[in-house]
Design an enzyme around this catalytic site. Structure first.
Site, short mmCIF file in Angstrom:
data_model
loop_
_atom_site.label_atom_id
_atom_site.label_comp_id
_atom_site.label_asym_id
_atom_site.label_seq_id
_atom_site.Cartn_x
_atom_site.Cartn_y
_atom_site.Cartn_z
N ASP A 58 0.85 -1.19 0.00
CA ASP A 58 0.00 0.00 0.00
C ASP A 58 0.89 1.25 0.00
OD1 ASP A 58 -2.07 1.78 0.27
OD2 ASP A 58 -2.91 0.89 2.07
N ASP A 59 0.91 1.97 -1.11
CA ASP A 59 1.72 3.19 -1.25
C ASP A 59 3.22 2.90 -1.31
OD1 ASP A 59 -0.74 4.38 -0.96
OD2 ASP A 59 -0.24 5.58 0.79
N CYS A 78 -5.79 4.39 -3.86
CA CYS A 78 -5.99 3.05 -3.31
C CYS A 78 -7.26 2.34 -3.78
CB CYS A 78 -6.01 3.11 -1.79
SG CYS A 78 -4.62 3.99 -1.03
N ARG A 95 -7.95 -1.16 -6.19
CA ARG A 95 -8.50 -2.39 -5.65
C ARG A 95 -9.76 -2.83 -6.40
NH1 ARG A 95 -5.23 -0.39 -2.11
NH2 ARG A 95 -4.41 -1.64 -0.40
N LYS A 105 -6.42 -4.89 3.32
CA LYS A 105 -7.12 -3.62 3.33
C LYS A 105 -8.20 -3.72 2.27
CE LYS A 105 -6.24 1.05 1.70
NZ LYS A 105 -5.26 2.14 1.58
N HIS A 139 -11.42 -1.53 1.46
CA HIS A 139 -11.52 -0.20 0.85
C HIS A 139 -12.34 -0.14 -0.42
CE1 HIS A 139 -9.21 3.86 0.21
NE2 HIS A 139 -10.36 4.01 0.87
N HIS A 162 1.42 2.38 4.07
CA HIS A 162 0.51 3.52 4.12
C HIS A 162 0.63 4.25 5.46
CE1 HIS A 162 -3.33 5.72 4.13
NE2 HIS A 162 -3.47 5.44 2.84
N ASP A 200 -0.16 -0.63 -4.92
CA ASP A 200 -1.43 -0.12 -5.43
C ASP A 200 -1.31 1.24 -6.10
OD1 ASP A 200 -0.95 1.30 -3.09
OD2 ASP A 200 -3.02 1.23 -2.39
N ASN A 201 -0.22 1.96 -5.87
CA ASN A 201 0.02 3.27 -6.49
C ASN A 201 1.39 3.74 -6.01
OD1 ASN A 201 -2.59 3.95 -4.31
ND2 ASN A 201 -0.54 4.68 -3.78
N LYS A 221 1.71 9.52 -5.60
CA LYS A 221 0.33 9.09 -5.40
C LYS A 221 -0.66 10.24 -5.66
CE LYS A 221 -2.71 7.19 -1.81
NZ LYS A 221 -2.79 6.74 -0.39
#
Length: 543
Positions: free
Chosen positions: A35-36, A73, A77, A135, A137, A224, A330-331, A384
């Site tokens: 994540d990130d 995010c 997903r 996660k 989301h 994250h 994810d990014n 991001k």
């Protein structure tokens, strides 16, 4: 045992003229998502952070150097799970960034629309057991929770982020909702998000039908923000980042070239507006920023440790040799500081202690920030939330079972990939003939990359056009060409044209030299916007 509704077939490896022997067992699938996490954070993509487990998987597999996601995010997903553009499945924007006008449309409902199947639903219908430790989301409505979307067992953080050492919320107006099998669950006393998510997934795999194939979705919430890590991991990086983000950027750029994920002649992007010169910081500010990067590195280090733990479990269970493993972020990295929007800073000041000694603990609340995010993007521009390459091109690899597809392992693949390709690729790899009544066509915009991964030609030809939008930021791409529109200070507010083949940092606008290319791509984006139902925000978002 439930009969597997799959046709096991032989795979033809057209690029090397060989035919693979018939497969006796269906493949397992494991998707691991950070994540990130930035493009150059792991060693196999040029970084200095200790990631031996990820590196081994990447070097033994296929590194995907042109893998693209959404710049944020939830949309990523949504596309990963459905194989379909985020605007079509309910995540056209994200959270509080959905405008009042957008909120009236189903494509901006902040939850997966029930009429679009997920890869978990499709594989479950094919006889797979399905597990998520992630996660989530992608919606809090009952019809959008993991069980309703095809997962047999799940342990998820419902919101977009939370504390890593306890249930501290991401924002003052958010919750930190951890659910197991769609029901609220208490966190253990000695909780660290990455450890607990791995342990839960392992427990689910231990309890599964040993004769059934599995699909597992392990989507960590690290690294994250808020950046929090264990002391023993933070201490490993005490002597590394004191020279600042300029030096790290140079080191990462060199490392990315040496690892082969970018070309050796790629030039670094000049320093971006909003990032202070390291030497302009006071000694105290430098110490705080150095510690911030230590904590971030420690989070990735811990993620890697847990990947190693999971791989050892799969090997001990005899599952590893039949498992396709996909890793991605994810990014891009998080560049925003927490004083944006301004009303958030008061909540941080009242509830957290961001002094040097406390950084990384459960009572600290920090982000990576623009300097380090800029450095970790290495050859790319921005981070991001932006639709320039630094926000959407992420580290990714696929590791295929050695005894089945050994001849194509160890490659660096520079062909174009999108996150929405994963769902159709896995269904293709499973050779699953699945039909679920009352659904529209599944995987409407993603393409299977399975033929590519097993030695075939790229899934996207040079003349194919792909397009995307998030937060009003827009892009369309055809081969090496990309048009990009972002508001100031991330762009000019007008369409710009870049040649990513020679300028992956998107620095030289070629609109005047190639007006017909620009016209064609802008028109393609406009057609895309109509097709997927883009409604641009009335004004540029703060994020």
């Amino acid at each position: 045992m439930k009969t597997l509704a799959i046709a096991v077939v032989a795979f033809c490896l057209t690029s090397c003229g060989q035919t693979q022997a018939p497969i006796e067992r269906p493949l397992n699938f494991l998707i691991i998502m950070a994540d990130d996490m930035a493009y150059t954070d792991m060693g196999a993509f040029g970084g200095e952070i200790k990631t031996p487990n990820l590196d081994q998987l990447a070097y033994e597999g296929v590194r995907l150097t042109h893998f693209h996601t959404a710049p944020s995010c939830a949309p990523t997903r949504a596309m990963l799970l459905t194989g379909t553009d985020n605007h079509l499945v309910g995540l056209g924007s994200q959270g509080g960034l959905v405008t009042p006008a957008q909120a009236k449309l189903p494509g901006y409902g902040n939850a997966l629309l029930p009429e679009y199947p997920t890869i978990a639903e499709m594989l479950k219908a094919a006889g797979y057991q399905t597990f998520a430790s992630a996660k989530w989301h992608v919606g809090s409505k009952p019809e959008a929770l993991p069980k309703a979307r095809g997962f047999d067992r799940s342990f998820v953080l419902l919101e977009g982020g939370a504390g890593h050492l306890d249930d501290t919320p991401m924002f003052s107006h958010y919750n930190a909702s951890w659910l197991e099998d769609d029901q609220p669950v208490a966190l253990p006393e000695h909780f660290y998000s990455t450890d607990e998510m791995t342990n839960r997934l392992i427990s689910y795999l231990e309890g599964k039908d040993q004769d059934a194939p599995f699909f597992a979705y392990l989507a960590f919430t690290a690294p994250h923000w808020p950046l929090q890590a264990l002391p023993e991991d933070i201490d490993k990086y005490a002597q590394i980042y004191g020279e600042g983000w300029h030096q790290l950027h140079r080191t990462r750029l060199t490392g990315a070239k040496e690892s082969g994920v970018i070309a050796s002649d790629v030039q670094g992007v000049p320093w971006e507006p909003g990032v202070p010169d390291w030497t302009s910081l006071s000694a105290q500010e430098q110490q705080l920023q150095t510690k911030t990067m230590q904590v971030y590195a420690a989070m990735i280090d811990r993620l890697d440790q847990n990947v190693g733990k999971l791989i050892q479990f799969l090997k001990a269970q005899g599952e590893y040799e039949d498992t396709v493993i996909v890793f991605l972020s994810d990014n891009g990295a998080e560049a925003h500081m927490m004083e944006i929007p301004a009303n958030r800073q008061g909540w941080v000041d009242e509830n957290f202690d961001n002094t040097l000694e406390n950084l990384g603990t459960a009572r600290s609340y920090i982000t990576l920030g623009p300097g380090w995010a800029r450095a970790t993007a290495a050859p790319f521009r921005d981070s991001k939330s932006k639709i320039s390459e630094g926000g959407i091109r992420v580290p990714a690899f696929v590791n295929l079972p050695a005894h089945r597809l050994d001849q194509i392992r160890g490659r660096v693949d520079h062909s174009y990939h999108r996150v929405m390709d994963l769902a159709p690729t896995l269904l293709d790899a499973a050779s699953a003939d699945v039909s679920i009544p009352n659904y529209p066509d599944a995987f409407k915009t993603g393409r299977s990359q399975w033929h590519r991964w097993t030695g075939g030609p790229p899934a996207y030809a040079d003349d194919d056009i792909v397009a995307a939008e998030l937060y009003g930021r827009r892009m369309a791409r055809q081969g090496r060409w990309k048009v990009l529109l972002q508001e100031a200070p991330y762009g000019t507010g007008q369409w710009q044209l870049y040649d990513l083949g020679t300028d992956p940092g998107e620095q030289v606008d070629l609109s005047d030299e190639f007006p017909e290319v620009k016209r064609r791509l802008v028109e393609a984006w406009q057609n895309y916007a109509v097709e997927v139902g883009v409604l641009l925000p009335e004004e540029a978002p703060w994020y």
